[in-house]
Design an enzyme around this catalytic site. Structure first.
Site, PDB file in Angstrom:
ATOM      1  N   VAL A 120     107.956  71.996  77.559  1.00  0.00           N
ATOM      2  CA  VAL A 120     106.898  72.666  76.807  1.00  0.00           C
ATOM      3  C   VAL A 120     107.311  72.872  75.354  1.00  0.00           C
ATOM      4  O   VAL A 120     106.506  72.716  74.434  1.00  0.00           O
ATOM      5  CB  VAL A 120     106.542  74.012  77.473  1.00  0.00           C
ATOM      6  CG1 VAL A 120     105.661  74.865  76.561  1.00  0.00           C
ATOM      7  CG2 VAL A 120     105.829  73.762  78.800  1.00  0.00           C
ATOM      8  N   GLU A 121     108.583  73.206  75.129  1.00  0.00           N
ATOM      9  CA  GLU A 121     109.023  73.533  73.776  1.00  0.00           C
ATOM     10  C   GLU A 121     109.137  72.314  72.862  1.00  0.00           C
ATOM     11  O   GLU A 121     108.781  72.395  71.686  1.00  0.00           O
ATOM     12  CB  GLU A 121     110.361  74.269  73.820  1.00  0.00           C
ATOM     13  CG  GLU A 121     110.245  75.723  74.239  1.00  0.00           C
ATOM     14  CD  GLU A 121     109.514  76.566  73.211  1.00  0.00           C
ATOM     15  OE1 GLU A 121     109.368  76.137  72.057  1.00  0.00           O
ATOM     16  OE2 GLU A 121     109.078  77.677  73.564  1.00  0.00           O
ATOM     17  N   SER A 122     109.677  71.208  73.349  1.00  0.00           N
ATOM     18  CA  SER A 122     109.882  70.068  72.445  1.00  0.00           C
ATOM     19  C   SER A 122     109.529  68.730  73.070  1.00  0.00           C
ATOM     20  O   SER A 122     109.907  67.686  72.537  1.00  0.00           O
ATOM     21  CB  SER A 122     111.348  70.021  71.981  1.00  0.00           C
ATOM     22  OG  SER A 122     112.206  69.603  73.035  1.00  0.00           O
ATOM     23  N   TYR A 128     101.242  80.498  77.652  1.00  0.00           N
ATOM     24  CA  TYR A 128     102.507  79.784  77.470  1.00  0.00           C
ATOM     25  C   TYR A 128     103.377  79.923  78.720  1.00  0.00           C
ATOM     26  O   TYR A 128     103.903  78.937  79.250  1.00  0.00           O
ATOM     27  CB  TYR A 128     103.227  80.343  76.243  1.00  0.00           C
ATOM     28  CG  TYR A 128     104.654  79.881  76.106  1.00  0.00           C
ATOM     29  CD1 TYR A 128     104.970  78.730  75.406  1.00  0.00           C
ATOM     30  CD2 TYR A 128     105.691  80.613  76.678  1.00  0.00           C
ATOM     31  CE1 TYR A 128     106.283  78.296  75.280  1.00  0.00           C
ATOM     32  CE2 TYR A 128     107.005  80.188  76.567  1.00  0.00           C
ATOM     33  CZ  TYR A 128     107.290  79.040  75.859  1.00  0.00           C
ATOM     34  OH  TYR A 128     108.595  78.621  75.749  1.00  0.00           O
TER      35      TYR A 128
END
Length: 401
Positions: free
Chosen positions: A128-130, A313
């Site tokens: 999800v982050e990168s 998120y």
């Protein structure tokens, strides 16, 4: 990553509307950006930054006022949850995640053994982050944090992050030329904020350095360490999808945790209709209200939430982690007749728009930016649809026709 004083870790910090006051307003008060930076030298040195590092990294530094526009468009808080999840938990990311878990199985197993956080959750944060290292952001961290330290409504918070970023460079953990990331200062495979790096980053590959940019093992171990410090309980699931009784009007909310027996007494079952069974005290999460999917979530969901304070998120990471474990996706339907698009569908939408003559700079990258939104809105108006610029199934269907 993790914010101080209720600020999220990644590129999606919840800034107040006053942030739109722009750098010019703050500069008018402080005199100029250069004067503001000069005034930060003393506090930076008092915090532990050496003078040589401060002078080198701020010499000739200029602000980036575009950052304030990015702050006003954070997807967790602006995007319908069915759109948000459609792009983050799609089949492409699931397949990529499983491949990465296989490739970095040893590093994930080591992080799990060391910190007690399961491999699927660690990998889901990374995805999800990168997008598993594909998208770090390309804005210079020092410039971004200096800009936010001298403009906007959270200058004190960002000055702490600015000083922390300078300490990271001073310690030699990150090459200044590779120190790029989000508009808000998050960087690396799992998008840590600088102060979080200083508190929770660890060496995962045994080379004596903590490098979240070039070392996947360091990033995965650091993420597991962060979640443990955020309250992760080993062996406890984040939660699961449930079925509500008809016309449910009982309590809800992530923070209102009760025993499973209390939820069962209100008529809740697992999504397949089976009994809830045992488990930790949990809260009832209704991200789209009682007419949409429902979840009972444990304190481990709260640990994920602390990574970036938005329930959408945290749910994206939780659902992606389930898919990476081989479990099924959502069963409940979102309360809309016009769902969001996966990244593959977004790329198809952009390709079809370009075929109709819309200028998208020749890019079908799945990123719904300003030009794509403008093209969608124009096409919607011509096709008799509501011109809202939203990439949705109705727009894709109309384009396919």
């Amino acid at each position: 990553m993790k914010r101080a004083a209720a600020m999220p870790i990644g590129a999606r910090l919840t800034l107040c509307a006053a942030l739109s006051g722009m750098l010019a307003v703050s500069a008018a008060r402080a005199g100029s950006f250069e004067e503001c930076i000069a005034g930060l030298r003393g506090p930076a040195l008092a915090s532990g930054v050496d003078g040589a590092t401060f002078d080198k990294m701020t010499r000739g530094l200029t602000p980036n006022p575009d950052i304030f526009e990015f702050a006003k468009a954070q997807p967790e808080f602006k995007t319908p949850i069915w759109d948000y999840l459609a792009g983050l938990v799609d089949e492409e990311r699931v397949a990529d995640g499983r491949a990465m878990m296989n490739r970095y199985g040893q590093a994930l197993a080591s992080a799990q053994s060391r910190f007690g956080v399961d491999q699927a959750t660690i990998a889901a944060v990374w995805g999800v982050e990168s997008d598993f290292g594909r998208s770090f952001g390309n804005r210079p961290i020092v410039q971004s944090l200096a800009t936010l330290s001298c403009g906007g409504s959270r200058q004190a918070y960002f000055r702490t992050e600015f000083f922390a970023a300078l300490k990271i460079i001073q310690h030699g953990d990150i090459d200044p030329n590779q120190f790029v990331g989000s508009w808000a200062g998050a960087f690396g495979h799992t998008q840590f904020m600088p102060s979080t790096f200083l508190r929770t980053a660890v060496d995962g590959d045994g080379d004596g350095r903590k490098d979240l940019v070039n070392s996947v093992p360091d990033a995965l171990a650091s993420t597991a360490n962060y979640l443990r410090k955020a309250g992760w309980v080993t062996g406890v699931e984040w939660g699961f999808e449930v079925r509500l009784p008809g016309n449910y009007s009982g309590p809800s909310g992530r923070g209102r945790k009760e025993p499973m027996s209390a939820w069962a007494a209100r008529g809740l079952t697992r999504v397949d209709g089976s009994p809830l069974g045992g488990g930790p005290n949990s809260g009832l999460l209704l991200p789209a209200g009682p007419s949409g999917p429902a979840f009972l979530v444990s304190r481990n969901f709260d640990a994920i939430y602390s990574y970036n304070a938005a329930e959408s998120y945290a749910l994206a990471i939780a659902l992606l982690s389930d898919r990476l474990r081989g479990r099924h996706g959502l069963v409940g339907a979102w309360p809309t007749n016009d769902l969001g698009l996966s990244r593959a569908e977004r790329r198809e939408l952009q390709t079809l728009l370009m075929r109709k003559g819309y200028d998208l700079d020749g890019k079908a990258d799945g990123v719904i930016g300003t030009k794509t939104k403008q093209a969608i809105s124009d096409f919607q108006a011509r096709a008799g649809l509501t011109p809202n610029g939203r990439a949705s199934t109705s727009v894709l269907s109309a384009l396919r026709r």
